[in-house]
Design an enzyme around this catalytic site. Structure first.
Site, PDB file in Angstrom:
ATOM      1  N   GLU A  58      -0.800  -8.740 -12.322  1.00 31.41           N
ATOM      2  CA  GLU A  58      -0.876  -7.231 -12.234  1.00 31.41           C
ATOM      3  C   GLU A  58      -0.543  -6.913 -13.712  1.00 31.41           C
ATOM      4  OE1 GLU A  58      -1.626  -5.353  -9.711  1.00 31.41           O
ATOM      5  OE2 GLU A  58      -1.484  -6.929  -8.153  1.00 31.41           O
ATOM      6  N   GLY A  59      -1.190  -7.593 -14.807  1.00 26.69           N
ATOM      7  CA  GLY A  59      -0.902  -7.372 -16.234  1.00 26.69           C
ATOM      8  C   GLY A  59       0.442  -8.072 -16.701  1.00 26.69           C
TER       9      GLY A  59
HETATM   10  P1  FAD Z   1      -4.164 -14.761 -20.227  1.00 25.99           P
HETATM   11  O1  FAD Z   1      -5.010 -13.152 -20.109  1.00 25.99           O
HETATM   12  O2  FAD Z   1      -5.171 -15.725 -20.608  1.00 25.99           O
HETATM   13  O3  FAD Z   1      -3.052 -14.404 -21.070  1.00 25.99           O
HETATM   14  C1  FAD Z   1      -2.184 -15.485 -21.566  1.00 25.99           C
HETATM   15  C2  FAD Z   1      -1.108 -15.084 -22.659  1.00 25.99           C
HETATM   16  O4  FAD Z   1      -1.817 -14.263 -23.833  1.00 25.99           O
HETATM   17  C3  FAD Z   1      -0.222 -13.911 -21.738  1.00 25.99           C
HETATM   18  O5  FAD Z   1       0.991 -14.236 -22.446  1.00 25.99           O
HETATM   19  C4  FAD Z   1      -0.753 -12.623 -22.339  1.00 25.99           C
HETATM   20  O6  FAD Z   1       0.530 -11.625 -22.414  1.00 25.99           O
HETATM   21  C5  FAD Z   1      -1.137 -13.070 -23.829  1.00 25.99           C
HETATM   22  N1  FAD Z   1      -1.953 -11.670 -24.348  1.00 25.99           N
HETATM   23  C6  FAD Z   1      -3.137 -11.373 -23.375  1.00 25.99           C
HETATM   24  N2  FAD Z   1      -3.693 -10.453 -24.207  1.00 25.99           N
HETATM   25  C7  FAD Z   1      -2.936 -10.296 -25.429  1.00 25.99           C
HETATM   26  C8  FAD Z   1      -3.036  -9.620 -26.648  1.00 25.99           C
HETATM   27  N3  FAD Z   1      -4.112  -8.688 -26.920  1.00 25.99           N
HETATM   28  N4  FAD Z   1      -2.071  -9.514 -27.371  1.00 25.99           N
HETATM   29  C9  FAD Z   1      -1.160 -10.304 -27.236  1.00 25.99           C
HETATM   30  N5  FAD Z   1      -0.940 -11.315 -26.324  1.00 25.99           N
HETATM   31  C10 FAD Z   1      -1.911 -11.085 -25.533  1.00 25.99           C
HETATM   32  N6  FAD Z   1      -5.652 -11.635 -10.054  1.00 25.99           N
HETATM   33  C11 FAD Z   1      -6.539 -11.085  -9.078  1.00 25.99           C
HETATM   34  O7  FAD Z   1      -7.509 -10.455  -9.602  1.00 25.99           O
HETATM   35  N7  FAD Z   1      -6.483 -10.843  -7.679  1.00 25.99           N
HETATM   36  C12 FAD Z   1      -4.907 -11.510  -7.389  1.00 25.99           C
HETATM   37  O8  FAD Z   1      -4.807 -11.400  -6.153  1.00 25.99           O
HETATM   38  C13 FAD Z   1      -4.196 -12.143  -8.113  1.00 25.99           C
HETATM   39  N8  FAD Z   1      -3.305 -12.796  -7.701  1.00 25.99           N
HETATM   40  C14 FAD Z   1      -2.403 -13.715  -8.471  1.00 25.99           C
HETATM   41  C15 FAD Z   1      -1.445 -14.465  -7.974  1.00 25.99           C
HETATM   42  C16 FAD Z   1      -0.708 -15.327  -8.866  1.00 25.99           C
HETATM   43  C17 FAD Z   1       0.386 -16.291  -8.260  1.00 25.99           C
HETATM   44  C18 FAD Z   1      -0.964 -15.388 -10.348  1.00 25.99           C
HETATM   45  C19 FAD Z   1      -0.157 -16.248 -11.106  1.00 25.99           C
HETATM   46  C20 FAD Z   1      -1.810 -14.751 -10.617  1.00 25.99           C
HETATM   47  C21 FAD Z   1      -2.673 -13.673  -9.866  1.00 25.99           C
HETATM   48  N9  FAD Z   1      -3.845 -13.012 -10.412  1.00 25.99           N
HETATM   49  C22 FAD Z   1      -4.532 -12.110  -9.528  1.00 25.99           C
HETATM   50  C23 FAD Z   1      -4.413 -13.101 -11.774  1.00 25.99           C
HETATM   51  C24 FAD Z   1      -3.437 -12.256 -12.687  1.00 25.99           C
HETATM   52  O9  FAD Z   1      -3.366 -11.075 -12.693  1.00 25.99           O
HETATM   53  C25 FAD Z   1      -3.540 -12.806 -14.208  1.00 25.99           C
HETATM   54  O10 FAD Z   1      -3.039 -14.145 -14.257  1.00 25.99           O
HETATM   55  C26 FAD Z   1      -3.031 -12.260 -15.277  1.00 25.99           C
HETATM   56  O11 FAD Z   1      -3.774 -11.044 -15.389  1.00 25.99           O
HETATM   57  C27 FAD Z   1      -2.938 -12.805 -16.728  1.00 25.99           C
HETATM   58  O12 FAD Z   1      -4.191 -13.402 -16.930  1.00 25.99           O
HETATM   59  P2  FAD Z   1      -4.389 -15.009 -17.203  1.00 25.99           P
HETATM   60  O13 FAD Z   1      -3.474 -15.738 -16.427  1.00 25.99           O
HETATM   61  O14 FAD Z   1      -5.662 -15.018 -17.492  1.00 25.99           O
HETATM   62  O15 FAD Z   1      -3.708 -14.998 -18.744  1.00 25.99           O
END
Ligand code: FAD
Length: 389
Positions: A369-370
């Site tokens: 959720e962000g």
């Molecule tokens: P990334 O977006 O790849 O981020 C990796 C790192 O980069 C993070 O530290 C982030 O803070 C950093 N970062 C990103 N952008 C920037 C920037 N501009 N500047 C500096 N740093 C940055 N999603 C759904 O749609 N539905 C669900 O029901 C759902 N359930 C979930 C349940 C679990 C257990 C988990 C782990 C995740 C779930 N998610 C779900 C997904 C979740 O919302 C994402 O994992 C989350 O938004 C982060 O995306 P990512 O994992 O791709 O990480």
């Protein structure tokens, strides 16, 4: 022996600020969590299993879609919905995640963006817990930038054909309906995909170290055909999914308080009884400073959540305020869970105690959720008017 705080988990008597109805909701959910959920959660976490058997009771208590009026939902205010999240997450973040997805990420968009026929078709069954939903936004190439999604929906006459995949989807393998967000020629649109539609597949993600008592899945859409009547007519663009996330993040801000309270309660008991160098650990200055810091941070988080709830009930809550609360309260809870784990010493790594389970869960809660960074940037944007994403 000096007098102790009446309720160390509510140092500022925040409960006094609640209405009778809100207190009743909190007490009812707390009783359910203490009696039915907490005894199960350790085992569920160890077995990597979501306690599906609790769904009928959760539904019976009116905890699914609690703030929706009509359609068999309880029609509670925002503060009561927040308290539900707080109490469920005192049990386990997985339990609150289940309820958040069902209520804020699936029932909310159907109610807010859906047609009357869609509301009638889905909401009553979802409120009764007979139908579970999931929310497919995130894709493998990066959740923080959902606008870059690759899942596409192409219109063919009165039908849409969906192709693509989603990653990290809570409730994916138990869902009967998925709110799938897909790119179309007119931008992002939301579709209600019944999971028995040919071409839809959910695959559970195994071996998680976090939220083990919650189902997380990868979803695949291979030429999935849905009629236009399954498109959410009121949702256009990224605003659609983002407004759902605002609802869910609001609940997380409350939920994190519950997880932190569970850890503090456990460590207060432990440090009160454990004798080291001839006195209880809790009687040492260093441990007291750490406990006091936890009470300070939990109190601040409680007041932040409560004021956020008041703004939401008045209809003036801003997403940047939700970002600040989600960031602050998740960080608070994760730090407290880690510190509690440490104060339990070696015993703190055992499943006998809840702190390590909450700590591991909160790694997901601070990410989904962000992420923390995403919320910091949202607050930064609100302060400066400049987009630094
Ligand atoms: P990334 O977006 O790849 O981020 C990796 C790192 O980069 C993070 O530290 C982030 O803070 C950093 N970062 C990103 N952008 C920037 C920037 N501009 N500047 C500096 N740093 C940055 N999603 C759904 O749609 N539905 C669900 O029901 C759902 N359930 C979930 C349940 C679990 C257990 C988990 C782990 C995740 C779930 N998610 C779900 C997904 C979740 O919302 C994402 O994992 C989350 O938004 C982060 O995306 P990512 O994992 O791709 O990480």
């Amino acid at each position: 022996m000096n007098a102790r705080a009446t309720n160390p988990l509510d140092f500022f008597q925040v409960r006094e600020l609640l209405s009778d109805e809100e207190r009743l909701v909190q007490d009812t959910v707390a009783r359910f969590v203490d009696a039915r959920a907490i005894p199960l959660m350790r085992e569920c976490f160890e077995q990597h299993r979501f306690p599906k058997e609790l769904i009928p009771e959760i539904a019976e208590l009116g905890l699914l879609g609690p703030s929706i009026e009509g359609y068999g939902c309880a029609g509670m205010n925002a503060i009561s919905s927040g308290l539900i999240c707080q109490e469920l997450e005192r049990g386990d973040s997985g339990l609150r995640s289940f309820a958040s997805v069902q209520s804020s990420l699936v029932m909310f968009p159907i109610h807010h963006f859906g047609s009357e026929a869609q509301r009638e078709k889905y909401l009553p069954r979802m409120a009764r817990g007979e139908l579970i939903g999931c929310f497919g936004l995130t894709e493998a190439q990066g959740g923080s930038d959902p606008g870059a999604m690759r899942t596409r929906a192409v219109r063919r006459g009165d039908e849409w054909i969906l192709n693509g995949s989603k990653m990290w989807i809570t409730n994916g393998n138990i869902a009967g309906v998925c709110v799938c967000w897909a790119m179309t020629d007119e931008g992002i649109r939301g579709f209600l995909v019944d999971t028995d539609t040919p071409g839809f597949k959910a695959q559970e993600i195994e071996n998680k170290f976090s939220l083990r008592a919650s189902i997380t899945s990868a979803l695949f859409f291979d030429d999935v055909r849905v009629p236009d009547s399954q498109r959410l007519p009121g949702a256009a663009g990224l605003k659609g999914p983002l407004s759902c996330l605002t609802q869910a993040r609001y609940g997380i801000a409350w939920g994190a308080v519950g997880a932190a309270q569970a850890c503090l309660a456990e460590v207060l008991e432990y440090t009160g009884e454990r004798v080291m160098f001839g006195r209880p650990l809790g009687g040492t200055q260093m441990i007291q400073v750490r406990l006091a810091d936890m009470a300070r941070r939990i109190t601040s988080a409680q007041l932040l959540a409560l004021q956020l709830g008041k703004l939401k009930d008045r209809g003036v809550m801003d997403p940047a305020q939700v970002s600040l609360a989600k960031w602050n309260n998740c960080r608070m809870a994760l730090d407290i869970a880690r510190d509690c784990r440490d104060m339990l010493g070696g015993a703190g790594i055992s499943a006998e105690h809840g702190a390590i389970r909450h700590m591991l869960n909160l790694e997901s809660v601070i990410t989904y959720e962000g992420t923390e960074t995403v919320h910091q940037l949202a607050v930064g944007r609100a302060l400066t008017g400049l987009n630094a994403f």
